[in-house]
Design a protein around this motif. Structure first.
Motif, short mmCIF file in Angstrom:
data_model
loop_
_atom_site.label_atom_id
_atom_site.label_comp_id
_atom_site.label_asym_id
_atom_site.label_seq_id
_atom_site.Cartn_x
_atom_site.Cartn_y
_atom_site.Cartn_z
N MET A 26 0.72 -1.21 0.09
CA MET A 26 0.30 0.21 0.01
C MET A 26 1.02 1.40 0.06
SD MET A 26 -2.65 -0.70 2.85
CE MET A 26 -4.20 -1.52 2.81
N PRO A 27 0.49 2.35 -0.77
CA PRO A 27 1.15 3.80 -0.33
C PRO A 27 0.94 4.13 1.05
CG PRO A 27 -0.46 3.63 -2.31
CD PRO A 27 -0.81 2.40 -1.46
N THR A 32 -1.26 4.50 6.53
CA THR A 32 -1.73 5.37 7.65
C THR A 32 -3.15 5.47 8.00
OG1 THR A 32 0.21 6.79 7.25
CG2 THR A 32 -1.38 7.63 8.80
N GLU A 33 -3.95 5.53 6.89
CA GLU A 33 -5.29 5.49 7.00
C GLU A 33 -5.90 3.93 7.67
OE1 GLU A 33 -9.31 5.89 4.10
OE2 GLU A 33 -7.29 6.19 3.22
N PHE A 34 -5.31 3.03 7.07
CA PHE A 34 -5.73 1.67 7.57
C PHE A 34 -5.23 1.40 8.98
CE2 PHE A 34 -4.28 -2.86 8.25
CZ PHE A 34 -5.36 -3.37 8.32
N ILE A 35 -4.21 1.94 9.60
CA ILE A 35 -3.92 1.85 10.98
C ILE A 35 -4.77 2.86 11.72
CG2 ILE A 35 -2.05 2.24 12.72
CD1 ILE A 35 -1.56 -0.23 10.76
N ASN A 40 -8.88 3.35 15.91
CA ASN A 40 -10.16 3.73 16.16
C ASN A 40 -11.11 2.68 16.48
OD1 ASN A 40 -9.47 6.45 15.79
ND2 ASN A 40 -10.34 6.61 13.79
N ARG A 41 -11.11 1.57 15.80
CA ARG A 41 -11.86 0.28 15.92
C ARG A 41 -11.67 -0.21 17.03
NH1 ARG A 41 -16.52 -0.79 16.16
NH2 ARG A 41 -17.13 -2.88 15.76
N ALA A 42 -10.44 -0.22 17.50
CA ALA A 42 -9.91 -1.14 18.65
C ALA A 42 -10.52 -0.22 20.10
CB ALA A 42 -8.47 -1.28 18.82
N HIS A 43 -10.50 1.10 19.91
CA HIS A 43 -11.15 1.91 21.00
C HIS A 43 -12.45 1.86 21.19
CE1 HIS A 43 -7.34 4.09 22.03
NE2 HIS A 43 -6.97 4.31 20.85
N ASP A 44 -13.06 1.74 19.85
CA ASP A 44 -14.77 1.37 20.19
C ASP A 44 -14.81 0.13 20.81
OD1 ASP A 44 -14.96 3.93 18.76
OD2 ASP A 44 -15.30 2.83 16.81
N LEU A 45 -14.06 -0.91 20.49
CA LEU A 45 -14.37 -2.18 20.92
C LEU A 45 -14.06 -2.10 22.52
CD1 LEU A 45 -13.07 -4.59 18.34
CD2 LEU A 45 -15.34 -4.31 18.85
N LEU A 46 -12.95 -1.39 22.90
CA LEU A 46 -12.74 -1.35 24.28
C LEU A 46 -13.92 -0.47 25.07
CD1 LEU A 46 -8.82 -0.81 24.01
CD2 LEU A 46 -10.15 -2.82 25.09
N ARG A 90 -15.52 0.01 3.95
CA ARG A 90 -14.54 0.21 3.00
C ARG A 90 -13.56 -1.09 3.41
NH1 ARG A 90 -9.45 3.99 2.14
NH2 ARG A 90 -8.42 2.83 0.39
N ARG A 91 -13.25 -1.84 2.37
CA ARG A 91 -12.50 -3.20 2.65
C ARG A 91 -11.04 -2.71 2.28
NH1 ARG A 91 -14.56 -8.52 1.58
NH2 ARG A 91 -16.11 -8.61 3.02
N PHE A 92 -10.15 -2.87 3.34
CA PHE A 92 -9.19 -2.39 3.03
C PHE A 92 -7.88 -3.51 2.80
CE2 PHE A 92 -10.26 0.73 6.31
CZ PHE A 92 -9.79 1.79 6.02
N LEU A 93 -8.00 -4.63 2.97
CA LEU A 93 -7.30 -5.64 2.64
C LEU A 93 -7.63 -6.58 1.37
CD1 LEU A 93 -5.80 -6.74 5.96
CD2 LEU A 93 -4.59 -5.24 4.38
N ILE A 94 -8.69 -6.16 0.99
CA ILE A 94 -9.06 -7.34 -0.24
C ILE A 94 -9.42 -6.43 -1.24
CG2 ILE A 94 -10.95 -8.60 -0.98
CD1 ILE A 94 -11.62 -9.12 1.91
#
Length: 94
Positions: A26-27, A32-35, A40-46, A90-94
């Motif tokens: 990835m560029p 950076t956007e993916f990380i 953000n998702r990890a914080h939401d889950l926590l 948005r699908r980041f890895l597929i």
């Protein structure tokens, strides 16, 4: 390790390898956007830890109900769990 578990581990390992190759191809701005999305998702889950634990327990219970030989079905349940936890529009890895 049983044959089904070995095959499942190989498939998961291959998927992780593909994800790493895709990530490093990835560029920089997309990385950076993916990380940022994952953080953000990890914080939401926590923030909703109790709900997250309930989701995980439900999916693992579903995996446990599957027959020992149904490793493909178990992988689909695991994929659905990861999609529910970390998925987005948005699908980041597929």
């Amino acid at each position: 390790m049983s044959k089904a578990n070995t095959i499942g581990a190989l498939i998961l390992g291959a998927a992780a390898g593909v994800a790493l190759v895709k990530y490093f191809s990835m560029p920089e701005d997309e990385r950076t956007e993916f990380i940022t999305h994952l953080k953000n998702r990890a914080h939401d889950l926590l923030d909703d830890a109790e709900g997250t634990v309930d989701k995980v327990k439900q999916h693992f219970a579903e995996i446990d109900r599957k027959p020992k030989e149904a490793w493909v079905d178990k992988l689909f349940v695991a994929k659905r769990l990861l999609t529910e936890l970390f998925g987005s529009e948005r699908r980041f890895l597929i």
